[in-house]
Design an enzyme around this catalytic site. Structure first.
Site, short mmCIF file in Angstrom:
data_model
loop_
_atom_site.label_atom_id
_atom_site.label_comp_id
_atom_site.label_asym_id
_atom_site.label_seq_id
_atom_site.Cartn_x
_atom_site.Cartn_y
_atom_site.Cartn_z
N ASP A 1 -4.14 -6.13 -4.40
CA ASP A 1 -4.52 -4.80 -4.29
C ASP A 1 -6.13 -4.31 -4.60
OD1 ASP A 1 -2.16 -3.98 -3.34
OD2 ASP A 1 -1.29 -3.89 -5.25
N ASP B 1 -0.72 -2.57 -7.89
CA ASP B 1 -0.38 -2.97 -9.14
C ASP B 1 -0.98 -4.68 -9.25
OD1 ASP B 1 1.81 -3.75 -7.52
OD2 ASP B 1 2.28 -4.92 -9.20
N ASP C 1 1.03 1.14 -2.73
CA ASP C 1 1.62 -0.25 -2.87
C ASP C 1 3.15 0.10 -3.14
OD1 ASP C 1 2.11 -3.01 -2.48
OD2 ASP C 1 1.93 -2.95 -4.72
#
Length: 670
Positions: free
Chosen positions: A565, A561, A318
């Site tokens: 996600d 995080d 990410d």
């Protein structure tokens, strides 16, 4: 008296009695007179082993180590090898003592890392502080933490400032500053100041409790190598015991030789059969690897995940909060439809009042003075799009281009011309923005855009280089951010592939496609071998056989995080979450947690994983090689029982000592 001291005294007494029996035998005392003395020495040394063997038999564990040792030594007595029977039991017990000391050292080393649970909390009631159990403190209570004390619960500093030692949780040796308004976590140590902290999480939900729970359950999730050894031992030991019985019976009957010599060989065989070196050292090796990872601030939830981490060849990241700091600042305000910059910023800040998204926080922080919250009416946040709010009777949209497209609001690039410091060509304006763009519309008309820029973490670039050096062949980034901003970050970090402007469900779809591509590539690389094998055998593939059964077991890891996600973390082969800023959902879904939020910890974790597996396989090869050699010597009548004991206990001790090496973490990985 400790158990170790008691064992040493007992073994010393057994040695003294055995020495007396040997002296008596040397000076012509009859065997019948020395048998009781040998027996006394044997019972003093082997009493606990005999009791353990009896309990194991009652439980149906007929191939346990204590039973094998008992049968072998009692058998030695039965055929007249009294001194050897006692010596073998003593040797075995000394080996067990040394082995327990080595294992205890390893476990203490790891337990010390997790000895972070505070026993009490100083609960403030008025000006008085009373020591209470941390589990009895509620969210919103104030606690007092004095210099040198551990912070017992997660919270926010209400009063005071100090340096805090975070090494127990993060592995970082440099203390951090804690001042009013900053969050501190349970397990941190207050170094030099007096802190009043407002509790933000109950004790059971605190960071320290989650860390301890992860470490306590880590041993329950076995690695494939551990499972292999468990299955191997299940068949190996009975097979060797059966072979020992055949050695004791068949040759004397066929060759008409004395039974005692062949029974002795069978006893040697029996002593070797227990795979304790494998059963003990392999879990200890993985447990040590988990401990070594925790020393650098990486929490691994099980040895299966630790082993998988070393096989990762594709790592997907990410962007926001993972490769970048997630600290956004408003860098440009682009106005349209006659709005002033201050008015546009105020409308956007009001519309984002109840959002917890980092971009919303940045917009609110950039809005000076009072925002007049009385003007705020209804509010709706749409994950992956933005917010819609009623501000002073006007319908205000703040979000990405997809939100405006969904609400049928046209973006008019020419309306942004004339903003300070921006290009003069209106049509190219939005394409040259390097950052995240939050578009604003009021009552269905485009009002402008606010550009928010993020900062790349200091260690992200070096982490990517070190991951490549560690053998990670593909680096991928998934983000909900715009393409321009995502491409700029990827270019700076050397990312191979970028997927931008993704919704949470689209991230899962991209990850699925990456998993599919990896399997397809592996199938292609082995396709020629499969075709050759097919031509040779001229037979069809057996039903139920997996197409990728012979493929290398490479893994894909996802690092994220945020709460959005969590589905991707759960779907990846190895899900890795940032522990400091990650949401509870992300930490729960992850298999590995980086307590320092630093991607630079990943290469170190991979190195520890590979070192652990290398040591585990060294132990497997050592144990099987030595046991195989002594088994052959025993069958040929060359090996004595003491050699069999070394092949069992001695090799186990060597394997345990070898396993302790994984606890040593190189300074470069900290």
């Amino acid at each position: 008296m400790s158990e170790t001291k008691a064992t040493i005294i007992r073994l010393a007494a057994s040695v003294a009695i055995l020495a007396a029996a040997l002296i008596m035998s040397r000076y012509g005392i009859t065997v019948y007179a020395t048998i009781p003395i040998y027996a006394l020495s044997y019972l003093i040394a082997g009493g606990p082993v005999l009791l353990s063997a009896g309990r194991d038999i009652a439980k149906g564990k007929v191939f346990d180590e204590s039973i094998l040792v008992s049968v072998a030594t009692i058998g030695a007595f039965a055929i007249g090898y009294f001194d050897e029977g006692v010596a073998v039991m003593l040797f075995y017990q000394v080996g067990e003592l040394l082995q327990d000391l080595a294992v205890g050292r390893s476990r203490r080393s790891i337990s010390a890392l997790m000895d972070i649970r505070p026993d009490t909390a100083n609960l403030l009631t008025g000006d008085e502080a009373a020591a209470v159990d941390p589990s009895s403190v509620c969210v919103g209570d104030l606690i007092l933490v004095r210099p040198g004390e551990k912070i017992p619960l997660d919270g926010v500093v209400e009063e005071g400032s100090s340096m805090v030692d975070t090494s127990a949780l993060t592995g970082e040796p440099v203390p951090r500053e804690a001042s009013v308004g900053l969050e501190v976590l349970a397990g941190f140590v207050n170094v030099n100041g007096l802190l009043k902290i407002k509790v933000s999480r109950e004790y059971g939900q605190s960071t320290v409790s989650r860390v301890l729970e992860m470490m306590q359950t880590a041993g329950e999730k076995k690695a494939p190598t551990e499972n292999f050894i468990t299955v191997f031992a299940r068949y190996y030991t009975p097979a060797v015991v059966g072979a020992a019985v055949l050695i004791a019976l068949i040759p004397p009957l066929i060759l008409s030789q004395p039974f005692d010599a062949w029974i002795y060989r069978a006893l040697v065989f029996l002593m070797i059969s227990c795979p304790c070196a494998l059963v003990l050292s392999i879990p200890l090796g993985f447990f040590g690897g988990i401990g070594a990872a925790s020393r650098i601030g990486v929490l691994v939830k099980g040895s299966n995940y630790l082993e998988a981490l070393g096989a990762v060849d594709t790592m997907v990241f990410d962007k926001t909060g993972t490769l970048t700091k997630g600290v956004f600042k408003v860098t440009q305000i682009l106005t349209a439809d006659g709005y002033a910059q201050e008015e546009l910023l105020r409308l956007a800040a009001l519309a984002e009042t109840h959002s917890t998204h980092p971009i919303a926080n940045s917009i609110r922080e950039a809005c000076p003075g009072s925002m007049g919250l009385a003007d705020l009416g209804s509010f709706e946040e749409i994950a992956g799009f933005g917010t819609i709010a009623d501000v002073g009777g006007r319908r205000v949209l703040v979000g990405n281009a997809r939100l405006l497209e969904r609400e049928r609001v046209a973006i008019t690039p020419h309306a942004c011309a004339g903003a300070v410091g921006l290009p003069s060509q209106p049509g190219d304006l939005l394409h040259e923005i390097n950052g995240t763009t939050a578009h604003i519309a009021v009552d269905g008309r485009y009002a402008g855009a606010i550009v928010i820029s993020d900062i790349i973490k200091e260690d992200s670039a070096s982490a990517m280089k070190r991951l490549r050096a560690a053998g990670v062949s593909q680096l991928v980034m998934l983000t909900g951010d715009n393409k321009k901003s995502a491409d700029a970050v990827a270019a700076q970090l050397g990312i191979d592939a970028v997927y931008s402007e993704l919704l949470p469900d689209q991230k899962v779809a991209v990850l699925e496609s990456l998993l599919g591509e990896r399997v397809a590539q592996q199938n292609h690389s082995t396709g020629a071998e499969d075709r050759k094998a097919s031509k040779r055998t001229r037979s069809k593939r057996r039903p139920g056989r997996r197409a990728d059964a012979r493929l290398p077991k490479r893994k894909l890891a996802f690092v994220g995080d945020g709460i959005n996600d969590a589905p991707v973390l759960a779907r990846a082969d190895v899900g890795i979450s940032m522990g400091g800023i990650a949401s509870d959902a992300a930490i729960e879904a992850a298999d590995v947690v980086l307590m320092t939020d630093e991607p630079g910890k990943l290469p170190g974790a991979i190195a520890i994983s590979r070192k652990t597996k290398r040591i585990v396989w060294q132990n497997i090869v050592l144990a099987l090689s030595v046991k195989g050699a002594v088994l052959l010597l025993g069958a040929l009548g060359i090996a004595a029982i003491w050699m069999a004991v070394f092949a069992d206990v001695g090799v186990a001790l060597l394997a345990v000592v070898n396993s302790l090496r994984v606890l040593r973490v190189p300074e470069s990985e900290n």
